[in-house]
Motif scaffolding. Sequence first.
Motif, PDB file in Angstrom:
ATOM      1  N   LEU A 187      -7.625   1.250  -5.441  1.00 17.03           N
ATOM      2  CA  LEU A 187      -6.196   1.013  -5.624  1.00 17.03           C
ATOM      3  C   LEU A 187      -5.510   1.104  -4.263  1.00 17.03           C
ATOM      4  O   LEU A 187      -5.628   2.116  -3.574  1.00 17.03           O
ATOM      5  N   GLY A 188      -4.824   0.048  -3.893  1.00 14.39           N
ATOM      6  CA  GLY A 188      -4.200   0.034  -2.574  1.00 14.39           C
ATOM      7  C   GLY A 188      -5.256   0.077  -1.483  1.00 14.39           C
ATOM      8  O   GLY A 188      -6.306  -0.565  -1.567  1.00 14.39           O
ATOM      9  N   SER A 189      -5.022   0.909  -0.463  1.00 15.45           N
ATOM     10  CA  SER A 189      -5.972   1.010   0.649  1.00 15.45           C
ATOM     11  C   SER A 189      -7.251   1.738   0.251  1.00 15.45           C
ATOM     12  O   SER A 189      -8.296   1.567   0.886  1.00 15.45           O
ATOM     13  N   GLN A 192      -6.317   7.058  -0.034  1.00  8.10           N
ATOM     14  CA  GLN A 192      -5.605   8.207  -0.585  1.00  8.10           C
ATOM     15  C   GLN A 192      -6.575   9.152  -1.312  1.00  8.10           C
ATOM     16  O   GLN A 192      -7.499   8.715  -1.979  1.00  8.10           O
ATOM     17  N   ASN A 229      -9.825   7.674  -3.003  1.00  9.72           N
ATOM     18  CA  ASN A 229      -9.896   6.718  -4.106  1.00  9.72           C
ATOM     19  C   ASN A 229     -11.062   5.755  -3.907  1.00  9.72           C
ATOM     20  O   ASN A 229     -11.742   5.382  -4.866  1.00  9.72           O
ATOM     21  N   ALA A 250      -1.489  -2.852  -2.925  1.00  9.30           N
ATOM     22  CA  ALA A 250      -0.334  -1.977  -3.111  1.00  9.30           C
ATOM     23  C   ALA A 250       0.906  -2.726  -3.610  1.00  9.30           C
ATOM     24  O   ALA A 250       1.603  -2.237  -4.504  1.00  9.30           O
ATOM     25  N   ARG A 254       3.118  -1.866  -7.036  1.00  8.85           N
ATOM     26  CA  ARG A 254       4.554  -1.549  -7.031  1.00  8.85           C
ATOM     27  C   ARG A 254       5.303  -2.397  -8.057  1.00  8.85           C
ATOM     28  O   ARG A 254       6.236  -1.922  -8.708  1.00  8.85           O
ATOM     29  N   SER A 261       4.234   3.997  -8.838  1.00 15.56           N
ATOM     30  CA  SER A 261       3.192   3.544  -7.917  1.00 15.56           C
ATOM     31  C   SER A 261       3.140   4.401  -6.654  1.00 15.56           C
ATOM     32  O   SER A 261       2.091   4.543  -6.038  1.00 15.56           O
ATOM     33  N   GLN A 262       4.284   4.985  -6.259  1.00 13.93           N
ATOM     34  CA  GLN A 262       4.303   5.841  -5.073  1.00 13.93           C
ATOM     35  C   GLN A 262       3.350   7.018  -5.229  1.00 13.93           C
ATOM     36  O   GLN A 262       2.708   7.441  -4.264  1.00 13.93           O
ATOM     37  N   LEU A 265      -0.437   5.698  -5.370  1.00 16.36           N
ATOM     38  CA  LEU A 265      -0.899   5.324  -4.033  1.00 16.36           C
ATOM     39  C   LEU A 265      -0.827   6.487  -3.053  1.00 16.36           C
ATOM     40  O   LEU A 265      -1.386   6.420  -1.965  1.00 16.36           O
ATOM     41  N   SER A 267      -1.403  10.379  -1.540  1.00 17.76           N
ATOM     42  CA  SER A 267      -2.632  11.125  -1.300  1.00 17.76           C
ATOM     43  C   SER A 267      -2.396  12.615  -1.539  1.00 17.76           C
ATOM     44  O   SER A 267      -1.425  13.188  -1.030  1.00 17.76           O
TER      45      SER A 267
END
Length: 297
Positions: A187-189, A192, A229, A250, A254, A261-262, A265, A267
Amino acid sequence: MRIAVTGATGLIGSALGRSLKADGHEVVRFVRREPAAADEARWDPARGYVDPAGLAGCDAVVHLAGAGVGDHRWTDAYKREIRDSRVKGTAAMASAVAAMAEPPSVFVCGTAIGYYGDTGETPVDESAPAGEGFLPEVCVAWEAAAAPAREAGIRTVFARTGLVVAAEGGAWGKLFPIFKAGIGGRLGSGRQYWSHISMHDEIAALRHLLDTPSLAGPVNLTAPEPLTNREVTAAMGRVLHRPAVFAVPAPVMRVVLGEFSQDVLGSQRVRPARLLESGFVFRHPGIEESIRAALEA
């Protein structure tokens, strides 16, 4: 022991009730409707009402009730529900036990590692301050609402739980079908940190809090070593023998999740310092064994 439990029909509460009953303890389940069984008692957290008969003779209270953080999109109305369900419910139960002539010896209030906010790559334990944002603000108010119990001299413990690895519900309950279908991924990068705990260890830790008189205040309920993640999703792929190559960017998260989502995403590299110091031994310290345990449950 006779133990009162709120949130007894939820993912963690139902598992805790089964564990306690299996060892011969009496569990009183607090419900918001009219009681339909001998082991149920009525409460109305919004009105601050708790049936005193249900608490009578209880040696402990485990308070786990609260609206699901990820159950709905975070509209202003649902954010109020998330906050009120925790703060008002905790205040009602804490005030009720504080008013008892013979109160329980321990009040365990289930809270969350959301208290710390986004910690990035910095590892944190129970000595860390609250973070910034909606969930940290909720957690601060949530724990503060337990003041009546603490001020009455009742040992009060805040069980700050991480992501529970369970196939039947919670965040992981939504992940398992995706990964089983072969469309899971980071998820995202993926950088996290996710602080997880197996369902078995979550229940064992809650019972450890009940049985350990030296523990009061915040205690993190997370596995010893949080993972990113990217590492978690790779482990899911290995255990399920499925590819884990699909990523959700990401910006897409959002759009789909909005403000929530904050936190997805974000950590949280949280460690269970006080749990380990008190002698608790994890059965599933690693992510792969936690995933396998969830599949076998």
